[in-house]
Write a protein that holds these residues in place. Sequence first.
Motif, PDB file in Angstrom:
ATOM      1  N   VAL A 145       0.857  -1.179   0.000  1.00 15.54           N
ATOM      2  CA  VAL A 145       0.000   0.000   0.000  1.00 15.54           C
ATOM      3  C   VAL A 145       0.895   1.233   0.000  1.00 15.54           C
ATOM      4  N   PRO A 146       0.413   2.370  -0.541  1.00 21.42           N
ATOM      5  CA  PRO A 146       1.241   3.574  -0.539  1.00 21.42           C
ATOM      6  C   PRO A 146       1.342   4.177   0.854  1.00 21.42           C
ATOM      7  N   SER A 147       2.366   4.999   1.049  1.00 20.52           N
ATOM      8  CA  SER A 147       2.489   5.758   2.283  1.00 20.52           C
ATOM      9  C   SER A 147       1.467   6.893   2.257  1.00 20.52           C
ATOM     10  N   LYS A 148       1.597   7.839   3.164  1.00 22.19           N
ATOM     11  CA  LYS A 148       0.657   8.966   3.222  1.00 22.19           C
ATOM     12  C   LYS A 148       0.563   9.677   1.883  1.00 22.19           C
ATOM     13  N   ASN A 149       1.692   9.829   1.201  1.00 23.56           N
ATOM     14  CA  ASN A 149       1.732  10.524  -0.079  1.00 23.56           C
ATOM     15  C   ASN A 149       1.334   9.566  -1.195  1.00 23.56           C
ATOM     16  N   LEU A 150       0.271   9.878  -1.924  1.00 24.52           N
ATOM     17  CA  LEU A 150      -0.250   9.018  -2.983  1.00 24.52           C
ATOM     18  C   LEU A 150       0.320   9.371  -4.353  1.00 24.52           C
ATOM     19  N   PHE A 151       1.189  10.390  -4.440  1.00 21.57           N
ATOM     20  CA  PHE A 151       1.717  10.850  -5.728  1.00 21.57           C
ATOM     21  C   PHE A 151       2.959  10.053  -6.110  1.00 21.57           C
ATOM     22  N   ASP A 152       2.807   9.158  -7.076  1.00 19.47           N
ATOM     23  CA  ASP A 152       3.905   8.348  -7.600  1.00 19.47           C
ATOM     24  C   ASP A 152       4.348   8.967  -8.920  1.00 19.47           C
ATOM     25  N   ILE A 251       5.554  17.467  -4.533  1.00 16.19           N
ATOM     26  CA  ILE A 251       4.115  17.240  -4.692  1.00 16.19           C
ATOM     27  C   ILE A 251       3.653  16.125  -3.751  1.00 16.19           C
ATOM     28  N   GLN A 252       2.560  16.393  -3.049  1.00 21.11           N
ATOM     29  CA  GLN A 252       1.959  15.389  -2.163  1.00 21.11           C
ATOM     30  C   GLN A 252       0.450  15.411  -2.348  1.00 21.11           C
ATOM     31  N   ILE A 253      -0.128  14.225  -2.505  1.00 21.08           N
ATOM     32  CA  ILE A 253      -1.581  14.054  -2.543  1.00 21.08           C
ATOM     33  C   ILE A 253      -1.934  13.117  -1.402  1.00 21.08           C
ATOM     34  N   GLU A 254      -2.818  13.558  -0.521  1.00 21.60           N
ATOM     35  CA  GLU A 254      -3.112  12.784   0.688  1.00 21.60           C
ATOM     36  C   GLU A 254      -4.592  12.865   1.036  1.00 21.60           C
ATOM     37  N   LEU A 255      -5.039  11.915   1.830  1.00 20.68           N
ATOM     38  CA  LEU A 255      -6.406  11.941   2.329  1.00 20.68           C
ATOM     39  C   LEU A 255      -6.569  13.073   3.341  1.00 20.68           C
ATOM     40  N   GLY A 256      -7.758  13.660   3.355  1.00 23.03           N
ATOM     41  CA  GLY A 256      -8.034  14.703   4.335  1.00 23.03           C
ATOM     42  C   GLY A 256      -8.151  16.077   3.704  1.00 23.03           C
ATOM     43  N   SER A 257      -8.565  17.042   4.517  1.00 20.13           N
ATOM     44  CA  SER A 257      -8.855  18.384   4.020  1.00 20.13           C
ATOM     45  C   SER A 257      -7.730  19.376   4.285  1.00 20.13           C
ATOM     46  N   SER A 258      -6.571  18.910   4.770  1.00 20.23           N
ATOM     47  CA  SER A 258      -5.464  19.834   5.019  1.00 20.23           C
ATOM     48  C   SER A 258      -4.153  19.196   4.586  1.00 20.23           C
ATOM     49  N   ALA A 259      -3.189  20.054   4.231  1.00 16.98           N
ATOM     50  CA  ALA A 259      -1.869  19.588   3.798  1.00 16.98           C
ATOM     51  C   ALA A 259      -0.971  19.398   5.014  1.00 16.98           C
ATOM     52  N   THR A 260      -0.314  18.261   5.085  1.00 18.05           N
ATOM     53  CA  THR A 260       0.623  17.987   6.171  1.00 18.05           C
ATOM     54  C   THR A 260       2.042  17.964   5.623  1.00 18.05           C
ATOM     55  N   ALA A 261       3.024  17.751   6.501  1.00 15.75           N
ATOM     56  CA  ALA A 261       4.430  17.761   6.090  1.00 15.75           C
ATOM     57  C   ALA A 261       4.679  16.720   4.998  1.00 15.75           C
ATOM     58  N   TYR A 262       5.491  17.093   4.023  1.00 12.33           N
ATOM     59  CA  TYR A 262       5.768  16.231   2.879  1.00 12.33           C
ATOM     60  C   TYR A 262       6.545  14.970   3.279  1.00 12.33           C
ATOM     61  N   VAL A 263       6.134  13.840   2.720  1.00 13.16           N
ATOM     62  CA  VAL A 263       6.914  12.603   2.791  1.00 13.16           C
ATOM     63  C   VAL A 263       6.960  12.020   1.384  1.00 13.16           C
ATOM     64  N   PRO A 264       8.045  11.376   0.975  1.00 19.81           N
ATOM     65  CA  PRO A 264       8.108  10.800  -0.376  1.00 19.81           C
ATOM     66  C   PRO A 264       7.106   9.664  -0.531  1.00 19.81           C
ATOM     67  N   PHE A 265       6.681   9.453  -1.788  1.00 22.01           N
ATOM     68  CA  PHE A 265       5.865   8.289  -2.100  1.00 22.01           C
ATOM     69  C   PHE A 265       6.710   7.031  -1.918  1.00 22.01           C
ATOM     70  N   ALA A 266       6.176   6.055  -1.206  1.00 22.71           N
ATOM     71  CA  ALA A 266       6.922   4.807  -0.993  1.00 22.71           C
ATOM     72  C   ALA A 266       5.936   3.699  -0.640  1.00 22.71           C
ATOM     73  N   PRO A 267       5.731   2.712  -1.549  1.00 24.80           N
ATOM     74  CA  PRO A 267       4.871   1.585  -1.189  1.00 24.80           C
ATOM     75  C   PRO A 267       5.424   0.847   0.025  1.00 24.80           C
ATOM     76  N   VAL A 268       4.549   0.489   0.935  1.00 23.80           N
ATOM     77  CA  VAL A 268       4.978  -0.222   2.135  1.00 23.80           C
ATOM     78  C   VAL A 268       4.131  -1.479   2.297  1.00 23.80           C
ATOM     79  N   LEU A 269       4.670  -2.437   3.005  1.00 25.38           N
ATOM     80  CA  LEU A 269       3.956  -3.670   3.301  1.00 25.38           C
ATOM     81  C   LEU A 269       3.492  -3.602   4.752  1.00 25.38           C
ATOM     82  N   PRO A 270       2.192  -3.502   4.994  1.00 20.98           N
ATOM     83  CA  PRO A 270       1.707  -3.361   6.370  1.00 20.98           C
ATOM     84  C   PRO A 270       2.159  -4.533   7.240  1.00 20.98           C
ATOM     85  N   LYS A 271       2.551  -4.220   8.483  1.00 19.92           N
ATOM     86  CA  LYS A 271       2.973  -5.292   9.396  1.00 19.92           C
ATOM     87  C   LYS A 271       1.848  -6.291   9.634  1.00 19.92           C
ATOM     88  N   SER A 272       0.584  -5.779   9.501  1.00 26.37           N
ATOM     89  CA  SER A 272      -0.546  -6.670   9.730  1.00 26.37           C
ATOM     90  C   SER A 272      -0.642  -7.774   8.683  1.00 26.37           C
TER      91      SER A 272
END
Length: 660
Positions: A145-152, A251-272
């Motif tokens: 799944v993508p990280s907070k940033n959905l912009f690949d 560039i960052q695209i994220e869920l929610g109505s406000s912009a938060t601190a930038y993080v790079p796009f990076a697919p991650v494997l949830p620990k779950s």
Amino acid sequence: MAKVVKTNELPVITDLTNAKVIGLSATGTDAQFPLAQIVRNNIGSVKTTDAAPVGPLLGQSVKLIGSGVPGSNASGTYTNLLKAASTPIVIPSPAAGNGIFEAFAKWNGSYWIPEWQELPLPIQDISGLTPKTDFNALSAKLPFVPSKNLFDQTQVIVGSFVAGSSGNISTGLGTGYAIFPLTVAPGQTYTMSGTMAGTVNGAVRYEDVSGNKLSWTQYGASLPFTFTTPANCVKVYLDVKNNATVDYNTIQIELGSSATAYVPFAPVLPKSSLDLSGLLSQSSGDARYVVPAQTRNLFYAANVVIGSFVSGASGNISTGLGSNYALYPMVTTPSTQYTLSGNITSPTSGAIRFEDAAGTKLSWVACGALPFTFTTPANCVKIYVDVKNNAASDFSTIQIETGASATAYTAPLLINSALLDFTGLQGAKYSGLKIAYLTDSFGGFNIYQAVVNGILKTSHINFSVGGSCITPGFESLPNGSSDQRLSGFARADQLTAATKDVIVLQMTVNDGYYMNQSNPNSNPLLPSPLLGTINDTPLASIPAGYTTNGVGATITYASALKGIFVKIMANNPNNPLFMVGPTPQFINGFARSKEYSMQEPFAILAQQICAYYGIPYADAFHTFGINYENKAVTTRDNIHPTDAYFIQYGKKVAGFLNAQ
């Protein structure tokens, strides 16, 4: 005063009649040279319903893409492209088992003249060639799944634009425009932020599951921009370049109505998604993460910097020296002894540079005969070690360890895939099989193959030579020469005796073959005469004494690639064969149009030859996400992927193999 226009800002059609450029004459003095026109060969893509380009120049062409729907072919009637008076271009539907390839229309001054090829599609059912495995589709895949940033940024579509006035998508607009497709949920709020000029001209387009436009929203005067997807919306297209400057790394695209601190796009494997309970301490109650063990060898070949060198006279670092030089950066502890050992020819030509936390040179030491022991000075936290000094080096033998003596070589451990059990996450399609890779310097890093092994539960064997390519090169030099780079054709026989189940050919085209060899700078936008055609005779053998890096060569890329396939299939009839095509390279600092026009024909021809032989082909050139716009992010040296992007590359190779 005349206006200065950069070449990458010129429009698609540029008339420079009576214009002049200043350059050097044959005697080295300044001279003015007249220009007639700068013409871009390909001026975009055209769908069956698109309007014809306005004002094309003689010889310019457009790519025919049919309906434009991903996965469709070029077949159809191009209503507005006339090949004669009142006669539109018609690309027929291919016969069963065939496909339409390379459909173009070229302007002859009056009409658009179509060209295309109908070729056999790759064989789909190869189960009969593989008695040891079951090629049923996987029932489940790794749930990245993508990280907070959905912009690949590797998925950006260059040359397209969502109109703010209509929400319609225009294509073929050149590198000044780009859009980003994103799968979304209906009724969800998203926020886009970052550095992007010209936002007032942009928009977001909302589509349903059938690709129909539901509505659109025009951007505001600047970012951040918040939007909510309408009911039934499953996909959006967002303008990310609007004929103005943009920094994709912000560039960052994220869920929610406000912009938060930038993080790079990076697919991650949830620990779950992973059950690591068996790997945690059974003797204490604390849950500890599984940490790969570090061996005493601190040298990782994947981190070597090719083309750089530490001067033994000054301790300064020189760059851009070519593949015969390399250095290794390493984090160290101050006032600590280290020992360097391994097979490095002429180690005394090199040196070790010591730096503090600010990257300031503290001192340096000329390297002695190996093994060589040195002590880092006070405040030293990083060193640069010469590991290739215009002579041969075997990175698989180099070891750097703490202490005053060299011990027996041991491989460095980054991650032990044997510790992780992926059994529940994918089927048994490739599980337990060994893949033999016939490859070049990409394979020498050994990163993407490890990713494939982790996903598909495979093992592998490498047949890798840095600087090697499909076509013959330095074949006649003696073994051990620092310049000997046997081609894929010369090394294909090595596969025969190897224990393997599957064969993957992954090789690029080195720079000598991209250029017009008779006069490399005469017209760099012409295809290389060494490209060849699908009708070339397969290479049977390399002439005695054949030594070339392109200049003076006579063997075409097509002939050599066909020769490799014929040789591998004849000697390994029970092993399925796949090809991963070349990625773009930016080796000479040329403009995007020059790099693209030299290199793309090789990728296209490789795909056609694979289709001819029924060999599945991964189109890395167009689909693996490395391009001129993101080369600083995806490559370490404008050629080889970074460690992080090699992981993405490996996932794409695994996905390609899994789909066959």
